[in-house]
Design an enzyme around this catalytic site. Structure first.
Site, PDB file in Angstrom:
ATOM      1  N   HIS A  17      -8.969  -9.660  28.975  1.00 26.29           N
ATOM      2  CA  HIS A  17      -9.048  -8.758  30.141  1.00 26.29           C
ATOM      3  C   HIS A  17      -7.923  -9.126  31.100  1.00 26.29           C
ATOM      4  O   HIS A  17      -8.013 -10.133  31.815  1.00 26.29           O
ATOM      5  CB  HIS A  17     -10.397  -8.917  30.845  1.00 26.29           C
ATOM      6  N   HIS A  19      -4.721  -7.409  33.865  1.00 32.48           N
ATOM      7  CA  HIS A  19      -4.045  -6.283  34.521  1.00 32.48           C
ATOM      8  C   HIS A  19      -2.562  -6.609  34.603  1.00 32.48           C
ATOM      9  O   HIS A  19      -2.180  -7.622  35.200  1.00 32.48           O
ATOM     10  CB  HIS A  19      -4.589  -6.065  35.935  1.00 32.48           C
ATOM     11  N   ARG A  21      -0.271  -3.966  35.492  1.00 36.87           N
ATOM     12  CA  ARG A  21       0.372  -2.975  36.378  1.00 36.87           C
ATOM     13  C   ARG A  21       1.564  -2.331  35.673  1.00 36.87           C
ATOM     14  O   ARG A  21       1.597  -2.248  34.468  1.00 36.87           O
ATOM     15  CB  ARG A  21       0.808  -3.589  37.715  1.00 36.87           C
ATOM     16  N   ASN A  45      -6.108   0.657  34.355  1.00 36.33           N
ATOM     17  CA  ASN A  45      -6.278   1.234  35.707  1.00 36.33           C
ATOM     18  C   ASN A  45      -4.959   1.309  36.473  1.00 36.33           C
ATOM     19  O   ASN A  45      -4.823   0.795  37.569  1.00 36.33           O
ATOM     20  CB  ASN A  45      -7.348   0.477  36.511  1.00 36.33           C
ATOM     21  N   LYS A 101     -12.292   1.629  28.531  1.00 38.72           N
ATOM     22  CA  LYS A 101     -12.841   0.960  29.708  1.00 38.72           C
ATOM     23  C   LYS A 101     -13.623   1.941  30.570  1.00 38.72           C
ATOM     24  O   LYS A 101     -13.118   2.989  30.948  1.00 38.72           O
ATOM     25  CB  LYS A 101     -11.692   0.354  30.527  1.00 38.72           C
ATOM     26  N   HIS A 138     -16.993  -2.258  33.488  1.00 39.67           N
ATOM     27  CA  HIS A 138     -17.031  -2.908  34.803  1.00 39.67           C
ATOM     28  C   HIS A 138     -18.460  -2.735  35.303  1.00 39.67           C
ATOM     29  O   HIS A 138     -18.855  -1.649  35.701  1.00 39.67           O
ATOM     30  CB  HIS A 138     -16.019  -2.279  35.768  1.00 39.67           C
ATOM     31  N   HIS A 176     -16.002  -9.517  32.959  1.00 36.15           N
ATOM     32  CA  HIS A 176     -16.064 -10.480  34.069  1.00 36.15           C
ATOM     33  C   HIS A 176     -17.449 -10.613  34.675  1.00 36.15           C
ATOM     34  O   HIS A 176     -17.669 -10.258  35.828  1.00 36.15           O
ATOM     35  CB  HIS A 176     -15.025 -10.151  35.151  1.00 36.15           C
ATOM     36  N   LEU A 221     -13.288  -8.426  42.598  1.00 32.30           N
ATOM     37  CA  LEU A 221     -14.507  -7.705  42.221  1.00 32.30           C
ATOM     38  C   LEU A 221     -14.763  -7.895  40.733  1.00 32.30           C
ATOM     39  O   LEU A 221     -13.812  -7.794  39.958  1.00 32.30           O
ATOM     40  CB  LEU A 221     -14.348  -6.223  42.557  1.00 32.30           C
ATOM     41  N   ASP A 249      -9.110 -11.583  33.872  1.00 27.41           N
ATOM     42  CA  ASP A 249      -9.069 -10.595  34.961  1.00 27.41           C
ATOM     43  C   ASP A 249      -7.925 -10.905  35.914  1.00 27.41           C
ATOM     44  O   ASP A 249      -8.039 -10.683  37.126  1.00 27.41           O
ATOM     45  CB  ASP A 249     -10.407 -10.517  35.710  1.00 27.41           C
ATOM     46  N   HIS A 253      -1.763  -8.450  42.947  1.00 26.08           N
ATOM     47  CA  HIS A 253      -1.430  -7.604  44.093  1.00 26.08           C
ATOM     48  C   HIS A 253      -0.396  -8.406  44.874  1.00 26.08           C
ATOM     49  O   HIS A 253      -0.408  -9.638  44.819  1.00 26.08           O
ATOM     50  CB  HIS A 253      -2.663  -7.372  44.974  1.00 26.08           C
TER      51      HIS A 253
HETATM   52  C1  NCD Z   1      -8.964  -5.509  39.545  1.00 28.39           C
HETATM   53  C2  NCD Z   1      -7.608  -4.870  39.893  1.00 28.39           C
HETATM   54  O1  NCD Z   1      -7.020  -5.284  40.907  1.00 28.39           O
HETATM   55  O2  NCD Z   1      -7.156  -4.026  39.138  1.00 28.39           O
HETATM   56  N1  NCD Z   1      -9.465  -6.190  40.705  1.00 28.39           N
HETATM   57  C3  NCD Z   1     -10.389  -7.173  40.728  1.00 28.39           C
HETATM   58  O3  NCD Z   1     -10.780  -7.599  41.809  1.00 28.39           O
HETATM   59  N2  NCD Z   1     -10.878  -7.692  39.628  1.00 28.39           N
HETATM   60  C4  NCD Z   1      -9.885  -4.455  39.035  1.00 28.39           C
HETATM   61  C5  NCD Z   1     -11.114  -5.001  38.355  1.00 28.39           C
HETATM   62  O4  NCD Z   1     -11.046  -5.560  37.276  1.00 28.39           O
HETATM   63  O5  NCD Z   1     -12.201  -4.859  38.934  1.00 28.39           O
HETATM   64 ZN    ZN Z   2     -10.162  -6.414  35.866  1.00 32.40          ZN
END
Ligand code: NCD
Ligand code: ZN
Length: 353
Positions: A17, A19, A21, A45, A101, A138, A176, A221, A249, A253
């Site tokens: 899992h 991200h 971007r 996402n 997802k 999620h 998660h 989250l 996860d 950012h």
């Molecule tokens: C994730 C994100 O920033 O894309 N944020 C997070 O707090 N985990 C999205 C997600 O997996 O919930």
């Molecule tokens: Zn995530």
């Protein structure tokens, strides 16, 4: 797995899992994951979300342009209420796509196109139960009247348990998990139900987030919970139980958007996950199960071969330090803040073959 007091050699791990971007952020973070992990389940996402097979394959191309051949991205589709059975069938037939997802609409970052009512996607889930395509969930309700700390437990009762009962053949990964409720739910399920766990939920409780000042880089989250939940997660992952496996996860950012009046949710941990996990497993007296959690259980659930390469971790005599930020490629002003575990870490990755 070979083990001496100072060195630990495991099959190269996978991250189920992550991200990545897009654009300059993608360029910055993909090498951080590819350095230690052989494969990763890449979350869809983006803005706009990855909803079609064609978009997923395009995104995959953009990812592989930032890493060498040793790393394999495993793609996912973002489930919406307008996704078609046809598209899901196509996805099931494409080797590069491993999962779909489900985001409840509004649950987290870029989830606006998600599902408002699971009943509306039941025909889609039925088609996945038939094709064997994995559903990543999620697991949080979004009802404003449900407390943020209860949203996972309520989701299990209201949504996940009924879906599991109605579609026992559907392969589900509860992403998660953060609570003992999540652990118990997965333990009570069949081999078609599993969960990923992040390093930060094994290390932090809600006091770490909130006592003595708010720590925006610990905000993610699902939100970190009470200590008893952290303890339950540690017990689950270090037990060797094959239904629990690593999903970092890692969710980058920019530092600026995290340190804001309304800061973004997400912890960026790709750079130091393996060191943190070795520390956690050592603390629990379970280094012998680190390989199962990081390198075997997830591959087995997704019916992937075990990696042939290996990863070597070494224990230092003094705590090690990590770079605290990562520069975002092409923009010297922007950084991503790297997860600070807030505890001494003695392990580093020294080699991977
Ligand atoms: C994730 C994100 O920033 O894309 N944020 C997070 O707090 N985990 C999205 C997600 O997996 O919930
Ligand atoms: Zn995530």
């Amino acid at each position: 797995m070979q083990q001496t007091p100072e060195k630990l050699e495991i099959i190269r791990p996978d991250d189920f899992h992550v991200h990545f971007r897009d654009s300059s952020m993608l360029a910055a973070v993909v090498p951080e994951t590819a350095r230690h992990f052989a494969r990763a389940i890449v979350m869809p996402n983006l803005v706009p979300p990855v909803v079609s097979v064609a978009q997923a394959l395009d995104y995959r191309q953009r990812i592989v342009s930032h890493c060498d051949e040793g790393f394999e991205p495993l793609m996912t589709l973002y489930l919406t209420e307008t996704t078609t059975v046809d598209e899901l069938q196509k996805a099931a037939d494409v080797d590069e796509i491993k999962a779909v997802k489900l985001y409840p609409a509004g649950a987290t970052t870029n989830s606006a196109s998600g599902v408002t009512d699971v009943k509306r996607v039941m025909p889609l889930l039925e088609s996945m139960a038939r094709s064997g395509l994995t559903l990543c969930v999620h697991g949080e309700v979004t009802d404003p009247d449900v407390d943020i700390f209860d949203r996972e437990a309520v989701f299990i009762d209201r949504i996940l348990e009924p879906v599991r009962r109605e579609l026992p053949e559907l392969r589900i990964v509860m992403e998660h998990i953060t609570t003992s409720d999540g652990v118990d739910f997965v333990r009570s399920g069949s081999a078609n139900l599993a969960a990923t766990v992040t390093p930060h939920h094994l290390i932090l409780n809600r006091n770490d987030l909130l006592v003595g000042g708010i720590r925006p880089h610990y905000y993610c989250l699902p939100i970190v919970k009470r200590e008893k939940h952290r303890v339950a997660l540690r017990k689950a992952v270090t037990s060797g139980d094959c239904r629990f496996f690593l999903g970092t996860d890692s969710a980058p950012h920019t530092t600026e958007t995290k340190e804001a009046a309304c800061g973004c949710a997400g912890v960026f941990n790709a750079s130091n996950t393996m060191a943190c996990l070795a520390q956690v497993f050592e603390e629990e007296g379970a280094l012998q199960n680190l390989e199962a959690f990081c390198s075997l259980n997830g591959a087995d659930f997704y019916r992937l071969p075990h990696n042939t390469e290996r990863l070597v971790l070494q224990k230092a005599t003094k705590p090690v330090s990590f770079p605290s930020t990562l520069a975002v490629a092409g923009d010297s002003e922007q950084t991503v803040t790297v997860f600070d575990p807030g505890m001494d870490i003695y392990w580093t990755v020294v080699d991977h073959t």
